[in-house]
Design a protein around this motif. Structure first.
Motif, mmCIF file in Angstrom:
data_model
loop_
_atom_site.group_PDB
_atom_site.id
_atom_site.type_symbol
_atom_site.label_atom_id
_atom_site.label_comp_id
_atom_site.label_asym_id
_atom_site.label_seq_id
_atom_site.Cartn_x
_atom_site.Cartn_y
_atom_site.Cartn_z
ATOM 1 N N GLY A 102 0.788 -1.221 0.000
ATOM 2 C CA GLY A 102 0.000 0.000 0.000
ATOM 3 C C GLY A 102 0.819 1.270 0.000
ATOM 4 O O GLY A 102 0.348 2.313 -0.424
ATOM 5 N N LEU A 103 2.053 1.216 0.488
ATOM 6 C CA LEU A 103 2.889 2.403 0.495
ATOM 7 C C LEU A 103 3.654 2.577 -0.807
ATOM 8 O O LEU A 103 4.266 3.599 -1.034
ATOM 9 N N ALA A 104 3.609 1.587 -1.658
ATOM 10 C CA ALA A 104 4.394 1.620 -2.888
ATOM 11 C C ALA A 104 4.079 2.841 -3.743
ATOM 12 O O ALA A 104 4.965 3.402 -4.368
ATOM 13 N N GLY A 105 2.841 3.258 -3.765
ATOM 14 C CA GLY A 105 2.467 4.411 -4.570
ATOM 15 C C GLY A 105 3.077 5.711 -4.105
ATOM 16 O O GLY A 105 3.086 6.689 -4.831
ATOM 17 N N LEU A 106 3.597 5.727 -2.909
ATOM 18 C CA LEU A 106 4.219 6.942 -2.391
ATOM 19 C C LEU A 106 5.705 6.991 -2.684
ATOM 20 O O LEU A 106 6.363 7.975 -2.398
ATOM 21 N N ALA A 107 6.260 5.925 -3.246
ATOM 22 C CA ALA A 107 7.707 5.822 -3.412
ATOM 23 C C ALA A 107 8.296 6.965 -4.232
ATOM 24 O O ALA A 107 9.414 7.378 -3.983
ATOM 25 N N MET A 108 7.558 7.484 -5.197
ATOM 26 C CA MET A 108 8.106 8.544 -6.026
ATOM 27 C C MET A 108 8.439 9.787 -5.217
ATOM 28 O O MET A 108 9.356 10.510 -5.553
ATOM 29 N N GLY A 109 7.704 10.033 -4.148
ATOM 30 C CA GLY A 109 7.985 11.193 -3.323
ATOM 31 C C GLY A 109 8.797 10.863 -2.094
ATOM 32 O O GLY A 109 8.886 11.661 -1.187
ATOM 33 N N ALA A 110 9.395 9.675 -2.050
ATOM 34 C CA ALA A 110 10.099 9.233 -0.855
ATOM 35 C C ALA A 110 11.521 9.737 -0.838
ATOM 36 O O ALA A 110 12.164 9.892 -1.864
ATOM 37 N N GLY A 141 5.691 11.201 0.114
ATOM 38 C CA GLY A 141 4.561 12.066 -0.162
ATOM 39 C C GLY A 141 4.953 13.525 -0.028
ATOM 40 O O GLY A 141 6.129 13.860 0.064
ATOM 41 N N PRO A 142 3.972 14.415 -0.003
ATOM 42 C CA PRO A 142 4.250 15.852 0.027
ATOM 43 C C PRO A 142 5.114 16.296 1.203
ATOM 44 O O PRO A 142 5.876 17.248 1.084
ATOM 45 N N ILE A 143 5.039 15.605 2.312
ATOM 46 C CA ILE A 143 5.812 16.021 3.477
ATOM 47 C C ILE A 143 7.311 15.863 3.251
ATOM 48 O O ILE A 143 8.116 16.540 3.883
ATOM 49 N N ALA A 144 7.718 14.994 2.328
ATOM 50 C CA ALA A 144 9.143 14.778 2.067
ATOM 51 C C ALA A 144 9.818 16.082 1.638
ATOM 52 O O ALA A 144 10.904 16.409 2.123
ATOM 53 N N GLY A 145 9.179 16.827 0.761
ATOM 54 C CA GLY A 145 9.749 18.092 0.315
ATOM 55 C C GLY A 145 9.822 19.120 1.429
ATOM 56 O O GLY A 145 10.796 19.851 1.551
ATOM 57 N N ILE A 146 8.803 19.162 2.245
ATOM 58 C CA ILE A 146 8.782 20.105 3.361
ATOM 59 C C ILE A 146 9.890 19.778 4.350
ATOM 60 O O ILE A 146 10.603 20.654 4.816
ATOM 61 N N LEU A 147 10.051 18.497 4.669
ATOM 62 C CA LEU A 147 11.061 18.105 5.647
ATOM 63 C C LEU A 147 12.472 18.294 5.119
ATOM 64 O O LEU A 147 13.369 18.645 5.878
ATOM 65 N N SER A 148 12.677 18.089 3.835
ATOM 66 C CA SER A 148 14.024 18.274 3.301
ATOM 67 C C SER A 148 14.420 19.745 3.369
ATOM 68 O O SER A 148 15.580 20.068 3.565
#
Length: 156
Positions: free
Chosen positions: A64-72, A87-94
């Protein structure tokens, strides 16, 4: 107006089921997941049966998490250590590595005290999931999180 639904999971399986339920009901780009990566830097193996972080960041073998891999992305957050964010939080945290997870959540409108609470949960090894969506969909998203074992579910 966008709102953030947030909750924590004790296991990877619970988080995967919640993400799958959300995706099957029209939530796609709104879903974010954050977990500590205890397998990096010689840390202990995640007790949930493998590192959610390494699974997501190495191509999404987590169902189920596989679809989020592109934003991981794997990140090192001071005071927390290695984490993975999808997901979107990856960009914010980076961009907010010095503010940690709490800083990223504050940017999304989660109060500082609650943001630090959730950051502490990730430090403890919990998996944090969030959905950032319009007001009309947040209660539905919160229900999917709760129905799949999420704790500390809140809307901000």
């Amino acid at each position: 107006m966008l709102k953030t639904v947030i909750g924590t999971f004790d296991s990877r399986d619970q988080a995967e089921k919640a993400v799958s339920a959300l995706r099957n009901n029209g939530f796609y780009d709104e879903i974010s997941v954050v977990a500590s990566d205890r397998t990096r830097a010689g840390g202990p193996q995640d007790v949930t049966g493998g590192s959610v972080a390494s699974g997501v960041s190495t191509g999404g073998v987590l169902g189920g998490l596989a679809g989020l891999a592109m934003g991981a992305g794997a990140l090192a957050i001071p005071g927390i250590g290695p984490i993975v964010a999808a997901g979107p939080i990856a960009g914010i945290l980076s961009g907010a590595a010095t503010g940690g997870i709490a800083g990223g959540l504050i940017d999304w409108g989660v109060p500082a005290e609650r943001s630090r609470f959730y950051e502490g949960k990730v430090k403890e090894g919990k998996i944090l999931a969030s959905v950032r969506s319009d007001e009309g969909k947040v209660n539905k998203a919160a229900g999917f999180l709760r129905d799949n074992g999420a704790k500390d579910v809140e809307v901000h």
